[in-house]
Design an enzyme around this catalytic site. Structure first.
Site, mmCIF file in Angstrom:
data_model
loop_
_atom_site.group_PDB
_atom_site.id
_atom_site.type_symbol
_atom_site.label_atom_id
_atom_site.label_comp_id
_atom_site.label_asym_id
_atom_site.label_seq_id
_atom_site.Cartn_x
_atom_site.Cartn_y
_atom_site.Cartn_z
ATOM 1 N N THR A 99 0.829 -1.202 0.000
ATOM 2 C CA THR A 99 0.000 0.000 0.000
ATOM 3 C C THR A 99 0.869 1.260 0.000
ATOM 4 O O THR A 99 0.656 2.181 -0.791
ATOM 5 C CB THR A 99 -0.894 0.013 1.257
ATOM 6 O OG1 THR A 99 -0.087 -0.387 2.371
ATOM 7 C CG2 THR A 99 -2.071 -0.902 1.129
ATOM 8 N N CYS B 289 -8.137 2.121 8.221
ATOM 9 C CA CYS B 289 -6.730 1.723 8.344
ATOM 10 C C CYS B 289 -6.136 2.130 9.691
ATOM 11 O O CYS B 289 -6.057 3.310 10.010
ATOM 12 C CB CYS B 289 -5.930 2.379 7.224
ATOM 13 S SG CYS B 289 -4.210 1.899 7.253
ATOM 14 N N PHE C 101 -8.113 5.469 3.088
ATOM 15 C CA PHE C 101 -7.782 4.615 4.227
ATOM 16 C C PHE C 101 -9.007 3.873 4.767
ATOM 17 O O PHE C 101 -8.991 3.366 5.893
ATOM 18 C CB PHE C 101 -7.113 5.448 5.328
ATOM 19 C CG PHE C 101 -5.756 5.975 4.908
ATOM 20 C CD1 PHE C 101 -4.659 5.129 4.852
ATOM 21 C CD2 PHE C 101 -5.587 7.295 4.533
ATOM 22 C CE1 PHE C 101 -3.403 5.587 4.438
ATOM 23 C CE2 PHE C 101 -4.347 7.774 4.113
ATOM 24 C CZ PHE C 101 -3.255 6.916 4.072
HETATM 25 C C1 HEM Z 1 -7.072 -1.385 6.758
HETATM 26 C C2 HEM Z 1 -5.470 1.486 3.175
HETATM 27 C C3 HEM Z 1 -1.013 1.436 5.153
HETATM 28 C C4 HEM Z 1 -2.509 -1.763 8.462
HETATM 29 C C5 HEM Z 1 -7.007 -0.591 5.633
HETATM 30 C C6 HEM Z 1 -8.137 -0.266 4.794
HETATM 31 C C7 HEM Z 1 -7.686 0.518 3.782
HETATM 32 C C8 HEM Z 1 -6.278 0.719 3.993
HETATM 33 C C9 HEM Z 1 -8.515 1.090 2.631
HETATM 34 C C10 HEM Z 1 -9.579 -0.785 4.971
HETATM 35 C C11 HEM Z 1 -9.692 -2.127 4.269
HETATM 36 C C12 HEM Z 1 -11.094 -2.688 4.243
HETATM 37 O O1 HEM Z 1 -12.064 -2.010 4.563
HETATM 38 O O2 HEM Z 1 -11.198 -3.866 3.866
HETATM 39 C C13 HEM Z 1 -4.123 1.712 3.412
HETATM 40 C C14 HEM Z 1 -3.288 2.552 2.584
HETATM 41 C C15 HEM Z 1 -2.038 2.545 3.145
HETATM 42 C C16 HEM Z 1 -2.084 1.687 4.317
HETATM 43 C C17 HEM Z 1 -3.759 3.281 1.325
HETATM 44 C C18 HEM Z 1 -0.790 3.253 2.706
HETATM 45 C C19 HEM Z 1 -0.740 4.263 1.869
HETATM 46 C C20 HEM Z 1 -1.034 0.601 6.255
HETATM 47 C C21 HEM Z 1 0.084 0.341 7.139
HETATM 48 C C22 HEM Z 1 -0.342 -0.581 8.063
HETATM 49 C C23 HEM Z 1 -1.730 -0.883 7.756
HETATM 50 C C24 HEM Z 1 1.463 0.998 7.028
HETATM 51 C C25 HEM Z 1 0.406 -1.204 9.216
HETATM 52 C C26 HEM Z 1 1.606 -0.917 9.606
HETATM 53 C C27 HEM Z 1 -3.870 -1.936 8.264
HETATM 54 C C28 HEM Z 1 -4.686 -2.844 9.061
HETATM 55 C C29 HEM Z 1 -5.989 -2.735 8.582
HETATM 56 C C30 HEM Z 1 -5.958 -1.763 7.484
HETATM 57 C C31 HEM Z 1 -4.188 -3.737 10.202
HETATM 58 C C32 HEM Z 1 -7.234 -3.458 9.099
HETATM 59 C C33 HEM Z 1 -7.868 -2.647 10.205
HETATM 60 C C34 HEM Z 1 -9.103 -3.345 10.795
HETATM 61 O O3 HEM Z 1 -9.930 -3.842 10.032
HETATM 62 O O4 HEM Z 1 -9.215 -3.363 12.010
HETATM 63 N N1 HEM Z 1 -5.891 0.038 5.130
HETATM 64 N N2 HEM Z 1 -3.365 1.199 4.430
HETATM 65 N N3 HEM Z 1 -2.110 -0.150 6.663
HETATM 66 N N4 HEM Z 1 -4.668 -1.305 7.331
HETATM 67 FE FE1 HEM Z 1 -4.019 0.012 5.946
#
Ligand code: HEM
Length: 463
Positions: free
Chosen positions: A270, A407, A400
């Protein structure tokens, strides 16, 4: 008002709309079909119906967490084979481990706490600067590959104090190879019917082997930390010792492993994609490049960059926001109504029916962004205009994700992307390797530029 039928491409009675959707780049197909059928349409994968929404108004509606909730579908459903009820793949509050992990980890991921990771991020970014300096000014850099090495190494170091040293190895660390097999195969498995899965024997062997390897290495990292405790304020210590303020429970070791792997797979591609798209847009928009570099020169100059500098880079922050708007690296999220409901005032939607919220289309809604919605114009993302627009058009920018399933790593990602982008602008004069290159994308779990190469000449280069 009478119920209206949701439009969509006519499908084949047996295979549904499989021929309308390019399985290797579903998002491009869906954006094209949104332009044809409008902001709400449906398609069939076999007999399974999927509704797609692609406007701010409908996005705003499905972001209402009292009516809609995240659904684990497609690639995420496959990823559950490896990380079970980890944060990204858990079904939500109905799985108690999600709540415990979320409450223990969310404060740690909050912006202030993320500042603790600055030195580790800077350490890995410095390795990238050194590598590009040594390449010399005529080398064609595989931008996305190097950013992927960077983001993996940075997450591993800052979340668990572990070094993959990807910039120093010919062959990748076994964890990274296993992660690549796991992610690629999840994407392949999501494209085919579960009935066909057992006959892909070689793939299955490698897939389950990769999961075993990921988990084995994660358990080994935990054992090492237990044998040699450290006072690092990192995610691993938080997971091993944190106490859920609500239930007073701790995370189980199994849940710690699920989430260690989750951070790596959710966080690296991502952020790597975000950095890659950002440099493509900067190089294709000379005025934005000049302004961003001038800002870095004014604020950081020749100094070693610190966390304090980052807060003083509003234009570069706007560049990152605009890049995420045009090319959200997670291009869609999947939700479902909790109960049978009506969407957009007239479309009946059944409870639990998957609704694909197409961020890539919502982010280009002309009602919100105007006639130049497809243009890269970072100025529109400067704080004042950005905040005003988000008030007027709620949920118009959602790279996000949404609400409690949004996120958890967003501040981490934003800090890392800003730091790395600033260091690159400070250190190099950049150019496209092929000036005629036009953006193509590649999609797995996330979207990245395809075939994007650039050259980096150290700014104080003496030939
Ligand atoms: C969830 C985008 C970076 C960990 C999500 C979701 C999005 C997203 C759209 C929701 C997914 C869904 O609804 O199915 C992004 C983008 C990033 C990024 C665009 C970077 C530009 C990161 C980083 C980490 C991370 C650096 C960890 C170090 C997570 C986790 C979830 C999540 C653990 C699940 C949260 C939950 O459902 O409780 N992210 N993310 N993400 N992201 Fe990111």
């Amino acid at each position: 008002m009478l119920d209206a039928a949701i439009p969509g491409p006519p499908g084949h009675w047996l295979i549904g709309n499989l021929r309308d959707i390019d399985v290797d780049n579903t998002m491009e197909s869906m954006c094209r079909l949104t332009r044809i059928h409008g902001p709400i349409w449906k398609f069939y994968l076999g007999a399974e119906e999927r509704i797609v929404v692609g406007s701010q108004v409908l996005m705003d509606e499905v972001c209402d967490e009292s009516r809609f909730t995240k659904v684990i579908a497609a690639v995420l459903k496959q990823a559950r084979n490896g990380v079970h009820d980890g944060l990204g793949t858990a079904h939500g509050l109905e799985e108690t481990n999600w709540g415990i992990a979320h409450r223990i980890l969310a404060p740690h991921f909050a912006s202030i706490a993320v500042e603790n990771t600055f030195d580790d991020m800077h350490d890995i970014a410095t390795q990238l600067m050194l590598k590009w300096t040594r390449y010399g000014p005529t080398h064609d850099i595989h931008v996305t590959d190097d950013f992927t090495r960077l983001t993996l190494d940075a997450i591993a170091l800052s979340t668990m104090g572990y070094r993959f040293n990807s910039f120093y190895q010919e062959s990748m660390h076994p964890f990274i190879n296993a992660l690549a097999t796991f992610l690629n195969t999840n994407a392949e498995r999501a494209k085919r019917s579960s009935v066909l899965q057992p006959i892909c024997m070689l793939e299955n062997y490698r897939y389950w082997g990769s999961i075993e390897e990921l988990r084995k290495i994660s358990y080994a990292i935990i054992s090492e930390r237990k044998l040699q405790p450290s006072d690092r304020k990192d995610m691993l210590n938080t997971m091993l010792h944190g106490i859920d303020p609500e239930t007073r429970d701790q995370m189980t070791e199994e849940s710690v492993v699920n989430n260690m792997i989750t951070f790596l797979f959710a966080g690296h591609e991502t952020t790597s994609g975000l950095l890659s798209f950002t440099f493509y847009y900067i190089l294709s928009n000379p005025a934005a490049y000049t302004r961003a570099r001038q800002e870095v020169d004014d604020v950081v100059g020749d100094a070693v960059i610190t966390a304090v500098h980052l807060a003083r880079l509003p234009y570069l922050s706007a560049v990152l926001r605009e890049s995420l708007r045009l090319s959200p690296t997670v291009p869609a999220i999947v939700l479902a109504a909790k109960e049978d409901t009506t969407l957009g005032g007239k479309y009946r939607v059944k409870a639990k029916a998957p609704i694909v919220a197409l961020l890539a289309a919502v982010h280009r809604d002309r009602r919100v962004y105007g006639s130049d919605a497809d243009a890269f114009r970072p100025e529109r993302m400067l704080d004042e205009e950005f905040n005003q627009r988000n008030q007027e058009f709620p949920n118009c920018w959602k790279p996000f994700g949404n609400g409690m399933r949004g996120c958890i790593g967003r501040f981490f990602a934003q800090q890392q992307a800003l730091l790395v982008a600033a260091m690159i602008l400070q250190s190099f004069d950049l150019s496209l390797s092929d000036p005629s290159y036009r953006l193509r994308t590649k999609q797995m779990l996330t979207v990245k530029p395809d075939g994007f190469r650039m050259r980096a000449r150290p700014r104080h280069y003496v030939s």
